[in-house]
Design a protein around this motif. Structure first.
Motif, PDB file in Angstrom:
ATOM      1  N   LYS A  85      49.009  36.166  46.208  1.00  0.00           N
ATOM      2  CA  LYS A  85      48.493  34.999  45.486  1.00  0.00           C
ATOM      3  C   LYS A  85      49.623  34.015  45.188  1.00  0.00           C
ATOM      4  CE  LYS A  85      47.575  35.329  41.021  1.00  0.00           C
ATOM      5  NZ  LYS A  85      48.392  34.265  40.467  1.00  0.00           N
ATOM      6  N   CYS A 115      46.295  40.306  45.285  1.00  0.00           N
ATOM      7  CA  CYS A 115      46.998  39.369  44.406  1.00  0.00           C
ATOM      8  C   CYS A 115      48.502  39.361  44.643  1.00  0.00           C
ATOM      9  CB  CYS A 115      46.664  39.666  42.947  1.00  0.00           C
ATOM     10  SG  CYS A 115      44.950  39.272  42.552  1.00  0.00           S
ATOM     11  N   ALA A 144      42.294  41.900  38.426  1.00  0.00           N
ATOM     12  CA  ALA A 144      43.187  41.537  39.531  1.00  0.00           C
ATOM     13  C   ALA A 144      43.860  42.788  40.081  1.00  0.00           C
ATOM     14  CB  ALA A 144      44.235  40.535  39.052  1.00  0.00           C
ATOM     15  N   CYS A 194      42.947  36.910  47.835  1.00  0.00           N
ATOM     16  CA  CYS A 194      44.162  36.092  47.829  1.00  0.00           C
ATOM     17  C   CYS A 194      45.115  36.475  48.961  1.00  0.00           C
ATOM     18  CB  CYS A 194      44.874  36.236  46.486  1.00  0.00           C
ATOM     19  SG  CYS A 194      43.867  35.711  45.087  1.00  0.00           S
TER      20      CYS A 194
END
Length: 139
Positions: free
Chosen positions: A115, A112, A127, A27
């Motif tokens: 993200k 993340c 994650a 991400c």
């Protein structure tokens, strides 16, 4: 295991011949920029387990610490990425699979912290806010 794939124009073709190490999703902002999307679904494989069946892809590395990205020089399709800290591992973009149903969704998501807030990961997906050094612990 055998997964066939290639680029949009068909000039680059490959076969993955080994086991998938992990189904992932990156991400990070760089992957968002390079893919033009919100995340980058990939499989990680041993670099030795990809067999190029047609032309070799072109490559680009933004910085010495950054990923080397391989793509079709004709149509621009991104195919793989490889980071200097893990040169034995290659990530292959799911969108290049002939049969994307061979990907069951991400088991691990990295970076993340970048993200988009509207991107939802599967419940059982691990994650991590950053990539390395947490990523190798996920294997």
């Amino acid at each position: 295991m055998s997964i066939l794939g290639g680029c949009f124009c068909g000039k680059i073709r490959y076969e993955l011949t080994g086991d998938v190490l992990v189904n992932g999703m990156c991400c990070c902002k760089s992957c968002q920029n390079f893919t033009g999307g919100s995340g980058n679904p990939t499989v990680a494989i041993w670099a030795k387990d990809i067999k190029w069946l047609a032309d070799q892809p072109a490559s680009y590395q933004h910085s010495p610490q950054g990923a080397t990205r391989q793509f079709c020089a004709t149509c621009g399709t991104q195919i793989t990425a490889q980071v200097p800290s893990a040169e034995a591992i290659l990530t292959v973009k799911i969108g290049t699979f002939d049969d994307p149903t061979q990907y069951s969704g991400p088991h691990v998501a990295i970076w993340c912290e970048d993200k988009p807030n509207w991107l939802n990961l599967p419940d059982k997906c691990m994650a991590f806010q950053h990539g390395s050094p947490e990523m190798p612990k996920a294997f």
